[in-house]
Design a protein around this motif. Structure first.
Motif, PDB file in Angstrom:
ATOM      1  N   ARG A 137       0.914  -1.271   0.027  1.00 47.58           N
ATOM      2  CA  ARG A 137      -0.035   0.036   0.104  1.00 47.58           C
ATOM      3  C   ARG A 137       0.759   1.316  -0.140  1.00 47.58           C
ATOM      4  O   ARG A 137       0.401   2.360   0.175  1.00 47.58           O
ATOM      5  N   GLN A 180      -1.159  -2.123  -4.642  1.00 44.72           N
ATOM      6  CA  GLN A 180      -2.726  -2.628  -4.561  1.00 44.72           C
ATOM      7  C   GLN A 180      -3.643  -1.803  -5.420  1.00 44.72           C
ATOM      8  O   GLN A 180      -4.451  -2.475  -5.857  1.00 44.72           O
ATOM      9  N   THR A 181      -3.305  -0.490  -5.849  1.00 44.60           N
ATOM     10  CA  THR A 181      -4.112   0.351  -6.599  1.00 44.60           C
ATOM     11  C   THR A 181      -3.884  -0.289  -8.152  1.00 44.60           C
ATOM     12  O   THR A 181      -5.066  -0.728  -8.867  1.00 44.60           O
ATOM     13  N   LYS A 208      -8.635   0.168  -7.453  1.00 46.09           N
ATOM     14  CA  LYS A 208      -9.330   0.732  -6.537  1.00 46.09           C
ATOM     15  C   LYS A 208      -8.060   1.697  -5.892  1.00 46.09           C
ATOM     16  O   LYS A 208      -7.075   1.231  -5.742  1.00 46.09           O
ATOM     17  N   ASP A 209      -8.773   2.877  -5.343  1.00 44.43           N
ATOM     18  CA  ASP A 209      -7.684   3.815  -4.504  1.00 44.43           C
ATOM     19  C   ASP A 209      -7.437   3.182  -3.233  1.00 44.43           C
ATOM     20  O   ASP A 209      -8.400   2.495  -2.602  1.00 44.43           O
ATOM     21  N   VAL A 210      -6.275   3.359  -2.766  1.00 41.88           N
ATOM     22  CA  VAL A 210      -5.866   2.661  -1.210  1.00 41.88           C
ATOM     23  C   VAL A 210      -6.330   3.944  -0.367  1.00 41.88           C
ATOM     24  O   VAL A 210      -6.212   5.002  -0.476  1.00 41.88           O
ATOM     25  N   SER A 211      -6.868   3.389   0.961  1.00 41.33           N
ATOM     26  CA  SER A 211      -7.121   4.108   2.136  1.00 41.33           C
ATOM     27  C   SER A 211      -6.082   3.792   3.050  1.00 41.33           C
ATOM     28  O   SER A 211      -5.819   2.834   3.428  1.00 41.33           O
ATOM     29  N   TYR A 212      -5.762   4.942   3.661  1.00 38.76           N
ATOM     30  CA  TYR A 212      -4.851   4.726   4.693  1.00 38.76           C
ATOM     31  C   TYR A 212      -5.225   5.182   6.161  1.00 38.76           C
ATOM     32  O   TYR A 212      -4.705   5.103   7.312  1.00 38.76           O
ATOM     33  N   TRP A 213      -6.529   5.394   6.312  1.00 40.12           N
ATOM     34  CA  TRP A 213      -7.245   5.825   7.447  1.00 40.12           C
ATOM     35  C   TRP A 213      -7.176   4.628   8.463  1.00 40.12           C
ATOM     36  O   TRP A 213      -6.989   5.011   9.874  1.00 40.12           O
ATOM     37  N   HIS A 214      -7.074   3.315   8.152  1.00 42.11           N
ATOM     38  CA  HIS A 214      -6.955   2.149   9.136  1.00 42.11           C
ATOM     39  C   HIS A 214      -5.824   1.920   9.549  1.00 42.11           C
ATOM     40  O   HIS A 214      -5.607   0.769  10.461  1.00 42.11           O
ATOM     41  N   TYR A 225      -3.293  -7.038   9.934  1.00 40.42           N
ATOM     42  CA  TYR A 225      -4.483  -6.815   9.434  1.00 40.42           C
ATOM     43  C   TYR A 225      -4.913  -8.047   9.006  1.00 40.42           C
ATOM     44  O   TYR A 225      -4.469  -8.869   8.464  1.00 40.42           O
ATOM     45  N   PHE A 233     -12.301  -6.463   6.455  1.00 41.21           N
ATOM     46  CA  PHE A 233     -11.775  -5.565   7.132  1.00 41.21           C
ATOM     47  C   PHE A 233     -11.638  -5.839   8.513  1.00 41.21           C
ATOM     48  O   PHE A 233     -12.604  -6.442   9.039  1.00 41.21           O
TER      49      PHE A 233
END
Length: 89
Positions: free
Chosen positions: A25, A37-38, A43-49, A81, A86
Motif C-alpha cells: 500500500r 494495491q491500486t 481501486k484507490d487505497v485508503s490509509y485511515w485504518h 491486518y 476489514f
C-alpha cells in the motif's frame, strides 16, 4: 519491529505479514510512484485504518460476556491486518 513492540520470536510471521501489507500500500519506484494495491485492484487505497505494529489496543467486551462489575474492555496488542475482510489481528 518485534524488538520495538517487545514481542517474542513466535510473532515473526505476524510481523512479516504486516510488513507486506504496508509495502503493498506504499508508493513503488518500479511502478513510477504508483501503489501496487491500486495497480492490482484498480481501486484507490485508503490509509485511515493503518495502525502502529505492537501498540496497545482495547477491545470492547459484549454485555452478555461480562458481569456488572467486570471491565468493559480488554487490553490486546495490535499484530496486523486481516486479509479476508476489514479487521485487525
Amino acid at each position: 519491529m518485534l524488538a520495538h513492540a517487545k514481542l517474542s520470536t513466535p510473532f515473526w510471521v505476524e510481523t512479516v505479514m504486516t510488513t507486506i501489507y504496508v509495502i503493498n500500500r506504499s508508493p513503488s519506484t518500479p511502478l513510477d510512484g504508483d501503489v501496487p494495491q491500486t495497480v492490482w485492484t484498480g481501486k484507490d487505497v485508503s490509509y485511515w485504518h493503518l495502525k502502529v505494529f505492537g501498540f496497545l489496543a482495547y477491545v470492547c467486551v459484549a454485555k452478555d460476556q461480562r458481569g456488572k462489575l467486570d471491565p468493559k474492555t480488554r487490553p490486546y496488542i495490535f499484530l496486523g491486518y486481516d486479509d479476508d475482510e476489514f479487521g485487525y489481528r
